[in-house]
Write a protein that holds these residues in place. Structure first.
Motif, PDB file in Angstrom:
ATOM      1  N   GLN A  19       9.077  -4.689  -5.191  1.00 16.10           N
ATOM      2  CA  GLN A  19       7.936  -3.885  -5.766  1.00 16.10           C
ATOM      3  C   GLN A  19       7.049  -3.613  -4.613  1.00 16.10           C
ATOM      4  OE1 GLN A  19       8.146  -2.885  -8.918  1.00 16.10           O
ATOM      5  NE2 GLN A  19       6.121  -1.602  -8.679  1.00 16.10           N
ATOM      6  N   LEU A  20       6.830  -4.510  -3.740  1.00 14.37           N
ATOM      7  CA  LEU A  20       5.804  -4.453  -2.623  1.00 14.37           C
ATOM      8  C   LEU A  20       6.370  -3.648  -1.645  1.00 14.37           C
ATOM      9  CD1 LEU A  20       2.998  -5.285  -1.232  1.00 14.37           C
ATOM     10  CD2 LEU A  20       4.668  -7.122  -0.086  1.00 14.37           C
ATOM     11  N   PHE A  21       7.778  -3.601  -1.461  1.00 17.82           N
ATOM     12  CA  PHE A  21       8.526  -2.696  -0.544  1.00 17.82           C
ATOM     13  C   PHE A  21       8.436  -1.298  -0.912  1.00 17.82           C
ATOM     14  CE2 PHE A  21      12.101  -0.527   0.973  1.00 17.82           C
ATOM     15  CZ  PHE A  21      12.195  -0.988   2.378  1.00 17.82           C
ATOM     16  N   LYS A  22       8.521  -0.930  -2.313  1.00 17.70           N
ATOM     17  CA  LYS A  22       8.610   0.315  -2.802  1.00 17.70           C
ATOM     18  C   LYS A  22       7.072   0.922  -2.528  1.00 17.70           C
ATOM     19  CE  LYS A  22      10.229  -0.216  -6.846  1.00 17.70           C
ATOM     20  NZ  LYS A  22      10.514   0.116  -8.345  1.00 17.70           N
ATOM     21  N   GLU A  23       5.930   0.172  -2.860  1.00 17.19           N
ATOM     22  CA  GLU A  23       4.470   0.611  -3.013  1.00 17.19           C
ATOM     23  C   GLU A  23       3.922   0.440  -1.790  1.00 17.19           C
ATOM     24  OE1 GLU A  23       2.999  -0.844  -6.429  1.00 17.19           O
ATOM     25  OE2 GLU A  23       4.560  -0.662  -7.889  1.00 17.19           O
ATOM     26  N   ASN A  24       4.327  -0.524  -0.603  1.00 16.62           N
ATOM     27  CA  ASN A  24       3.338  -0.433   0.319  1.00 16.62           C
ATOM     28  C   ASN A  24       3.944  -0.305   1.598  1.00 16.62           C
ATOM     29  OD1 ASN A  24       2.079  -2.105   2.682  1.00 16.62           O
ATOM     30  ND2 ASN A  24       0.954  -2.763   0.921  1.00 16.62           N
ATOM     31  N   GLY A  25       3.592   1.094   2.184  1.00 13.99           N
ATOM     32  CA  GLY A  25       4.443   1.509   3.269  1.00 13.99           C
ATOM     33  C   GLY A  25       4.109   0.372   4.451  1.00 13.99           C
ATOM     34  N   ASN A  26       2.836  -0.414   4.619  1.00 12.38           N
ATOM     35  CA  ASN A  26       2.607  -1.456   5.585  1.00 12.38           C
ATOM     36  C   ASN A  26       3.939  -2.561   5.751  1.00 12.38           C
ATOM     37  OD1 ASN A  26       0.422  -0.326   6.797  1.00 12.38           O
ATOM     38  ND2 ASN A  26      -0.739  -0.911   4.936  1.00 12.38           N
ATOM     39  N   PHE A  27       4.498  -2.712   4.341  1.00 13.45           N
ATOM     40  CA  PHE A  27       5.272  -3.835   4.302  1.00 13.45           C
ATOM     41  C   PHE A  27       6.801  -3.185   4.894  1.00 13.45           C
ATOM     42  CE2 PHE A  27       8.181  -6.179   1.070  1.00 13.45           C
ATOM     43  CZ  PHE A  27       8.575  -7.157   2.322  1.00 13.45           C
ATOM     44  N   ARG A  28       7.012  -1.933   4.625  1.00 11.72           N
ATOM     45  CA  ARG A  28       8.260  -1.210   4.915  1.00 11.72           C
ATOM     46  C   ARG A  28       8.284  -1.115   6.479  1.00 11.72           C
ATOM     47  NH1 ARG A  28       7.001   2.049   0.325  1.00 11.72           N
ATOM     48  NH2 ARG A  28       6.237   3.585   1.815  1.00 11.72           N
ATOM     49  N   ARG A  29       7.211  -1.406   7.027  1.00 10.75           N
ATOM     50  CA  ARG A  29       7.332  -1.093   8.599  1.00 10.75           C
ATOM     51  C   ARG A  29       7.615  -2.673   9.029  1.00 10.75           C
ATOM     52  NH1 ARG A  29       2.055  -0.088  11.192  1.00 10.75           N
ATOM     53  NH2 ARG A  29       0.958  -1.302   9.670  1.00 10.75           N
TER      54      ARG A  29
ATOM     55  N   GLN B 253      -4.014 -14.556   0.280  1.00 10.20           N
ATOM     56  CA  GLN B 253      -2.885 -13.877   0.394  1.00 10.20           C
ATOM     57  C   GLN B 253      -2.211 -13.844  -1.065  1.00 10.20           C
ATOM     58  OE1 GLN B 253      -0.379 -16.406   2.969  1.00 10.20           O
ATOM     59  NE2 GLN B 253      -0.184 -14.730   4.404  1.00 10.20           N
ATOM     60  N   LEU B 254      -2.574 -14.548  -1.938  1.00 13.79           N
ATOM     61  CA  LEU B 254      -1.903 -14.730  -3.227  1.00 13.79           C
ATOM     62  C   LEU B 254      -2.440 -13.531  -4.057  1.00 13.79           C
ATOM     63  CD1 LEU B 254      -1.277 -18.517  -3.931  1.00 13.79           C
ATOM     64  CD2 LEU B 254       0.726 -16.444  -3.372  1.00 13.79           C
ATOM     65  N   GLN B 255      -3.662 -12.952  -3.630  1.00 11.78           N
ATOM     66  CA  GLN B 255      -4.256 -12.030  -4.268  1.00 11.78           C
ATOM     67  C   GLN B 255      -3.569 -10.544  -4.510  1.00 11.78           C
ATOM     68  OE1 GLN B 255      -7.092 -12.764  -6.141  1.00 11.78           O
ATOM     69  NE2 GLN B 255      -6.795 -14.867  -5.306  1.00 11.78           N
ATOM     70  N   VAL B 256      -2.645 -10.582  -3.363  1.00  8.56           N
ATOM     71  CA  VAL B 256      -1.619  -9.161  -3.441  1.00  8.56           C
ATOM     72  C   VAL B 256      -1.009  -9.364  -4.765  1.00  8.56           C
ATOM     73  CG1 VAL B 256       0.166  -7.969  -2.356  1.00  8.56           C
ATOM     74  CG2 VAL B 256      -1.765  -9.163  -0.899  1.00  8.56           C
ATOM     75  N   LYS B 257      -0.873  -8.201  -5.670  1.00  9.82           N
ATOM     76  CA  LYS B 257      -0.464  -8.354  -6.755  1.00  9.82           C
ATOM     77  C   LYS B 257       1.043  -8.041  -6.713  1.00  9.82           C
ATOM     78  CE  LYS B 257      -4.077  -9.157  -8.919  1.00  9.82           C
ATOM     79  NZ  LYS B 257      -4.312 -10.587  -9.541  1.00  9.82           N
ATOM     80  N   GLN B 258       1.442  -7.142  -5.880  1.00  8.12           N
ATOM     81  CA  GLN B 258       3.016  -6.718  -5.913  1.00  8.12           C
ATOM     82  C   GLN B 258       3.604  -7.825  -5.001  1.00  8.12           C
ATOM     83  OE1 GLN B 258       0.573  -4.677  -4.306  1.00  8.12           O
ATOM     84  NE2 GLN B 258       0.977  -2.606  -4.747  1.00  8.12           N
TER      85      GLN B 258
END
Length: 491
Positions: free
Chosen positions: A269-279, A260-265
């Motif tokens: 930042q993750l919210f802005k760049e990752n649509g899956n997280f926004r869901r 899991q920790l391999q995810v950089k954002q």
């Protein structure tokens, strides 16, 4: 301090023995595939119960104002709009604190966030009990709200990260059970103090368990996921060795967290760049709106007023009515604790929201007309209790559970901050509008409104809510980030 530590350790060992004996005694009552808790070390259960004590304080704070408010309003001559401010001020503090909770939980850790919450509970309770005017009371309620906001954020997060996946649902549901127990206890103490009209005694009750929680939280272990996020892998491994059944389970969990920790954002930042997280952030927000707009906080904050609307005019009848509500909530929460990891999240949510919607419809129908007869009052109270049962076995514990399960590790603080902030804002709107709705729409239409909102919640559950029973947090994240539909990320 050494003496205190020795005493605490003695009590700790004694309780572990009691927990172990309880688990063994329950094996003949439940089938082995139902009582998965027997696979768990007693230390885990003890830690989770201590952390869930924050839920008890949550419940005390929610319920205490219902009994004190009529007495306070009488002493200071408060009109309905002023009473709404006294009630909703706590949710303002909770909402504000939630915005900082993610930072606190990330920088200081989940454990120290819980300690901050305990301190705020203590200070707020003392200010409320000693208030000399409504403004001072509102200040104390805001500080209580700060404790509530931090605790409601940090506790489900901590529990989801410290417990094994096979009992995660039951342990986080225990948090809601403690909320229900807190409400029942404070309704009983409210009733006891109501005979003398001592609203200060009602408010002071919150301070006692706050001190117990403040002391006990010092002995909680750090979250292993938080430790690994901060590069402290060996400390995380040592925590897991104490809490998991075998080394294979420890190694598996360590490896999953590393992946899991391999995810950089992370976070915003993750919210802005990752649509899956926004869901999942959006789903968490909608889940909390569903919970608050079900109408449950109306029952918690304004129970005496509701019983007055039904036809119970004496203070004694109204206060004992609140006790019955608290008892029903506590008993019904055992359904969630006992069956959430067997039945699953979605079936229990369906059942609960159907019950709540039908109960609110029935109450609206019963109040649409002339004054109720004795039989009519009895049926109306039964419907209100049915509503409480439906909430306590479903939306109460399971919304918090799902909000902590569906967020990815690198975005968990941000995601839960958003959903918890929404919870308190929605709770503030409900508590600040109920008396106004009664005055403008009338009792019947007000309850019809809440019934319709419960019907909308059923549609949201069907379309978007995943089933996460017996699925690790890491697998849920993999499914989410691979682009699966929200309703399918628990598969």
């Amino acid at each position: 301090m050494v003496i205190v530590s020795i005493i605490f350790n003695g009590v700790y060992c004694c309780l572990l023995q009691k927990i172990r004996a309880f688990i063994m005694s329950m094996e003949h009552v439940f089938p082995s595939d139902t009582l998965l808790i027997k696979k768990t070390k007693p230390q885990v259960i003890w830690i989770c119960l201590l952390a869930a004590l924050a839920g008890l304080l949550f419940g005390l704070d929610i319920g205490v104002i219902s009994g004190a408010l009529p007495l306070i309003a009488r002493q200071y001559g408060l009109i309905d709009s002023q009473q709404e401010w006294v009630v909703s001020s706590m949710m303002i503090g909770a909402a504000a604190a939630t915005l900082c909770s993610g930072f606190l939980a990330y920088r200081l850790g989940r454990k120290y966030a819980l300690l901050i919450a305990a301190g705020a509970f203590c200070v707020g309770a003392l200010i409320c009990a000693g208030a000399v005017n409504p403004d001072m009371l509102i200040l104390g309620r805001i500080i209580l709200g700060i404790g509530l906001g931090v605790a409601s954020y940090a506790t489900p997060l901590y529990l989801s990260e410290i417990t094994p996946k096979h009992i995660r649902g039951a342990m986080i549901s225990t948090y809601q059970l403690m909320i229900a127990l807190g409400i029942l206890i404070v309704f009983l103490t409210n009733t006891a103090f109501s005979y003398s009209g001592n609203w200060r005694g009602m408010l002071l009750v919150v301070a006692i368990p706050s001190l117990i929680f403040l002391f006990g939280a010092f002995f909680l272990p750090r979250s292993p996921r938080w430790l690994m996020m901060h590069g402290r892998t060996e400390e995380a491994r040592n925590v897991l060795i104490k809490l998991r059944s075998n080394m294979a389970e420890v190694d598996e969990e360590i490896n999953e967290i590393k992946e899991q920790l391999q995810v950089k954002q992370q976070g915003w930042q993750l919210f802005k760049e990752n649509g899956n997280f926004r869901r999942t952030v959006s789903l968490g927000i909608f889940l909390q709106i569903m919970q608050q707009f079900s109408g449950v906080n109306v029952m918690m904050y304004y129970a005496p007023r509701i019983f007055h609307e039904i036809g119970f005019t004496s203070t004694t009848d109204q206060m004992w009515g609140t006790v019955i509500v608290g008892f029903a909530m506590t008993v019904a929460t055992f359904i969630a604790v006992g069956f959430v990891d067997k039945w699953g999240r979605k079936p229990m949510l369906y059942i609960g929201f159907i019950i709540m919607g039908l109960a609110m419809t029935a109450v609206g129908t019963l109040l649409d007309g002339e004054a109720l007869s004795v039989l009519g009052r009895g049926i109306t109270v039964t419907m209100l209790l049915l509503f409480i049962i439906g909430f306590s076995m479903s939306a109460g514990p399971l919304i918090w559970l799902l909000c902590s399960e569906i967020q990815p590790l690198k975005g968990r603080e941000f995601g839960i901050t958003c959903s918890t902030f929404t919870c308190h804002i929605a709770g503030m709107l409900v508590s600040a509008s109920f008396l106004s709705l009664l005055n403008s729409l009338g009792s019947s239409n007000t309850f019809y409104l809440y019934a319709s909102l419960n019907a909308v919640a059923l549609l949201v559950i069907y379309l978007f809510v995943p089933e996460t029973k017996n699925i690790s947090l890491e697998q849920i994240e993999k499914n989410l980030m691979s682009g699966k539909k929200l309703r399918d990320i628990g598969q």
